[in-house]
Design an enzyme around this catalytic site. Structure first.
Site, PDB file in Angstrom:
ATOM      1  N   ARG A 166      42.758  13.782  39.934  1.00  0.00           N
ATOM      2  CA  ARG A 166      42.415  12.980  41.137  1.00  0.00           C
ATOM      3  C   ARG A 166      42.363  13.870  42.387  1.00  0.00           C
ATOM      4  O   ARG A 166      42.811  13.473  43.467  1.00  0.00           O
ATOM      5  CB  ARG A 166      43.432  11.865  41.378  1.00  0.00           C
ATOM      6  CG  ARG A 166      43.498  10.811  40.314  1.00  0.00           C
ATOM      7  CD  ARG A 166      42.217   9.970  40.255  1.00  0.00           C
ATOM      8  NE  ARG A 166      42.415   8.830  39.400  1.00  0.00           N
ATOM      9  CZ  ARG A 166      42.324   8.862  38.071  1.00  0.00           C
ATOM     10  NH1 ARG A 166      42.026   9.986  37.442  1.00  0.00           N
ATOM     11  NH2 ARG A 166      42.516   7.771  37.367  1.00  0.00           N
ATOM     12  N   SER A 238      44.532   2.016  40.853  1.00  0.00           N
ATOM     13  CA  SER A 238      45.889   2.577  40.892  1.00  0.00           C
ATOM     14  C   SER A 238      46.250   2.923  42.327  1.00  0.00           C
ATOM     15  O   SER A 238      45.513   3.650  42.999  1.00  0.00           O
ATOM     16  CB  SER A 238      45.955   3.856  40.062  1.00  0.00           C
ATOM     17  OG  SER A 238      45.571   3.600  38.731  1.00  0.00           O
ATOM     18  N   GLU A 334      47.592   7.453  45.580  1.00  0.00           N
ATOM     19  CA  GLU A 334      46.196   7.807  45.279  1.00  0.00           C
ATOM     20  C   GLU A 334      45.320   7.226  46.389  1.00  0.00           C
ATOM     21  O   GLU A 334      44.325   7.813  46.813  1.00  0.00           O
ATOM     22  CB  GLU A 334      45.789   7.231  43.908  1.00  0.00           C
ATOM     23  CG  GLU A 334      44.372   7.594  43.531  1.00  0.00           C
ATOM     24  CD  GLU A 334      43.951   7.066  42.161  1.00  0.00           C
ATOM     25  OE1 GLU A 334      44.773   6.999  41.235  1.00  0.00           O
ATOM     26  OE2 GLU A 334      42.773   6.720  42.017  1.00  0.00           O
TER      27      GLU A 334
HETATM   28  N1  EPU Z   1      52.516   0.901  31.716  1.00  0.00           N
HETATM   29  C1  EPU Z   1      53.596   0.042  31.776  1.00  0.00           C
HETATM   30  N2  EPU Z   1      53.571  -0.954  32.697  1.00  0.00           N
HETATM   31  C2  EPU Z   1      52.514  -1.143  33.525  1.00  0.00           C
HETATM   32  C3  EPU Z   1      51.424  -0.251  33.469  1.00  0.00           C
HETATM   33  C4  EPU Z   1      51.448   0.758  32.547  1.00  0.00           C
HETATM   34  O1  EPU Z   1      54.555   0.173  31.046  1.00  0.00           O
HETATM   35  O2  EPU Z   1      52.564  -2.072  34.324  1.00  0.00           O
HETATM   36  C5  EPU Z   1      52.509   1.958  30.690  1.00  0.00           C
HETATM   37  C6  EPU Z   1      51.504   1.655  29.586  1.00  0.00           C
HETATM   38  O3  EPU Z   1      52.060   0.847  28.601  1.00  0.00           O
HETATM   39  C7  EPU Z   1      51.170   3.023  29.085  1.00  0.00           C
HETATM   40  C8  EPU Z   1      51.255   3.883  30.336  1.00  0.00           C
HETATM   41  O4  EPU Z   1      52.066   3.160  31.272  1.00  0.00           O
HETATM   42  O5  EPU Z   1      52.114   3.474  28.179  1.00  0.00           O
HETATM   43  C9  EPU Z   1      49.895   4.222  30.935  1.00  0.00           C
HETATM   44  O6  EPU Z   1      49.234   3.018  31.292  1.00  0.00           O
HETATM   45  P1  EPU Z   1      47.635   2.891  31.303  1.00  0.00           P
HETATM   46  O7  EPU Z   1      47.068   3.435  30.068  1.00  0.00           O
HETATM   47  O8  EPU Z   1      47.316   1.501  31.698  1.00  0.00           O
HETATM   48  O9  EPU Z   1      47.137   3.874  32.403  1.00  0.00           O
HETATM   49  P2  EPU Z   1      47.744   4.368  33.785  1.00  0.00           P
HETATM   50  O10 EPU Z   1      48.391   5.682  33.574  1.00  0.00           O
HETATM   51  O11 EPU Z   1      48.597   3.300  34.385  1.00  0.00           O
HETATM   52  C10 EPU Z   1      45.623   5.717  34.446  1.00  0.00           C
HETATM   53  C11 EPU Z   1      44.702   5.835  35.619  1.00  0.00           C
HETATM   54  C12 EPU Z   1      43.728   4.677  35.655  1.00  0.00           C
HETATM   55  C13 EPU Z   1      42.941   4.680  34.355  1.00  0.00           C
HETATM   56  C14 EPU Z   1      43.907   4.573  33.184  1.00  0.00           C
HETATM   57  C15 EPU Z   1      43.235   4.681  31.846  1.00  0.00           C
HETATM   58  C16 EPU Z   1      45.938   7.032  37.332  1.00  0.00           C
HETATM   59  C17 EPU Z   1      46.663   6.954  38.627  1.00  0.00           C
HETATM   60  N3  EPU Z   1      45.485   5.880  36.860  1.00  0.00           N
HETATM   61  O12 EPU Z   1      46.428   4.556  34.653  1.00  0.00           O
HETATM   62  O13 EPU Z   1      42.825   4.907  36.726  1.00  0.00           O
HETATM   63  O14 EPU Z   1      42.029   3.600  34.325  1.00  0.00           O
HETATM   64  O15 EPU Z   1      44.873   5.660  33.251  1.00  0.00           O
HETATM   65  O16 EPU Z   1      42.854   6.013  31.623  1.00  0.00           O
HETATM   66  O17 EPU Z   1      45.802   8.111  36.772  1.00  0.00           O
HETATM   67  C18 EPU Z   1      42.606   4.494  39.058  1.00  0.00           C
HETATM   68  O18 EPU Z   1      42.764   5.692  39.233  1.00  0.00           O
HETATM   69  O19 EPU Z   1      42.401   3.699  40.014  1.00  0.00           O
HETATM   70  C19 EPU Z   1      42.701   3.951  37.725  1.00  0.00           C
HETATM   71  C20 EPU Z   1      42.647   2.634  37.479  1.00  0.00           C
END
Ligand code: EPU
Length: 338
Positions: A166, A238, A334
């Site tokens: 990012r 995010s 972010e």
């Molecule tokens: N998780 C939780 N609780 C929550 C959310 C997530 O326990 O409320 C856990 C999930 O179970 C999983 C881990 O956290 O084990 C990661 O969650 P997820 O795959 O939903 O992705 P993220 O890390 O929360 C990132 C990006 C998103 C992108 C997704 C999918 C960042 C800051 N965010 O989110 O990007 O869509 O991965 O690749 O890196 C954005 O940047 O705006 C965005 C939506």
């Protein structure tokens, strides 16, 4: 074509749905419009500048005393096609998901995992947008910009863009100094899809073979199942980045939280899931006035209706303090606060 306004409401230019005004607002559909404006107005150099594409990454807590530049440059064209690799240029104002849709329909692979990310093409290199195992940097070949001081156009090779998670040169050395006019992508016809992200493989199999079309369908389904549509509920995706910490810190945390998700970054540092940390602190689904934390994804802060930017910022600071206290991890935003 240009449009120029004074005391202009930015509400429909930000996905948080928050009211804020810009002193000046300049929209243009060709980079030559911007160049002419810079050359004709010596005072342009003196005013604060802010570049807004789809507005999916800003949180306004007050009016903006300066000029908002809104590149609404349209157009998608194929520059080169050797039968396998295809170079495609897209204007900064093209809606990102329209670009993905175009690529998928043309059979061009590389951006399907980035389906449904809000915003415009111009923001893709700035943020190095990413999702489901792919980042914009994996497919960006060149970024074409206009220098806001000299009014010159130039083109940057991807190796000059200092892409990181990012992150890019456009958020640091070149912040408010250049504006992206178009981006050139290197896509592939005989594409091998990227199904590295856990849930994606299973989701794709529901639609049949792992083709780029089916990957797009699967990504759209996953996103729609847990990310709120900004048109229905204000949000900016995010709110925080996933924090990168030392391995020793992860090992300490795992003693108390053996189920904590984390991913390797470079063999030494690990990335934690900010959404998980926030959920553990009890914020998932919480609501304070009209500011809240989404019920299905704790990393997304939402505006239930009339929240002001400050209200959302206050909630985010409360979350940040709680996560630091419980896990000793400082979350970085972010979203850009203006
Ligand atoms: N998780 C939780 N609780 C929550 C959310 C997530 O326990 O409320 C856990 C999930 O179970 C999983 C881990 O956290 O084990 C990661 O969650 P997820 O795959 O939903 O992705 P993220 O890390 O929360 C990132 C990006 C998103 C992108 C997704 C999918 C960042 C800051 N965010 O989110 O990007 O869509 O991965 O690749 O890196 C954005 O940047 O705006 C965005 C939506």
């Amino acid at each position: 074509m240009i449009r120029f306004f004074e005391n202009y409401s930015l509400r429909k230019h930000t996905t948080f749905g928050i009211e804020a005004k810009a002193k000046f607002f300049f929209e243009f559909t060709e980079s030559s419009d911007l160049i002419e404006m810079i050359q004709a107005n010596a005072s342009f150099q003196e005013v604060n500048k802010l570049i807004i594409g789809g507005g999916s990454n800003y949180l306004f807590t007050q009016d903006f005393d300066g000029i908002v530049l809104h590149p609404n440059i349209p157009g998608i064209r194929i520059l080169q096609d050797d039968g396998r690799y295809v170079s495609v240029e897209a204007g900064a104002g093209v809606v990102w998901d329209d670009f993905v849709d175009y690529c998928v329909n043309e059979g061009l692979g590389g951006v399907e995992n980035l389906s449904l990310i809000p915003g415009c093409v111009g923001a893709a290199p700035v943020q190095n947008i990413g999702a489901y195992g792919v980042e914009a940097k994996d497919v960006i070949e060149r970024v074409n910009v206009v220098d806001l001081k000299t009014a010159e156009r130039y083109s940057m090779h991807h190796t000059e863009c200092k892409f990181g998670y990012r992150n890019s040169i456009f958020k640091h050395e070149l912040k408010d100094k250049v504006i992206v006019s178009s981006v050139e992508f290197r896509l592939e016809r005989q594409n091998t899809v990227n199904l590295a992200y856990g849930r994606l493989k299973d989701e794709v199999s529901k639609y049949g073979d792992p083709t780029i079309k089916n990957v797009r369908k699967a990504v759209v389904a996953i996103r729609e199942s847990k990310l709120p549509d900004p048109l229905e509920m204000g949000n900016a995706g995010s709110f925080f980045m996933n924090p990168v910490v030392e391995e020793s810190h992860v090992n300490d945390l795992l003693q108390n939280y053996p189920d904590m998700p984390y991913y390797d970054v470079d063999g030494v540092r690990k990335k934690l899931a900010a959404g998980w940390l926030i959920e553990q602190c009890g914020f998932k689904g919480c609501r304070k006035g009209d500011a809240g934390v989404h019920q299905d994804q704790a990393l997304v802060l939402v505006n239930y209706g009339k929240a002001g930017g400050q209200e959302i910022l206050d909630l985010s600071e409360e979350i940040r303090t709680a996560v630091d206290k419980k896990f000793g991890v400082i979350l970085q935003r972010e979203v850009i606060v203006v």
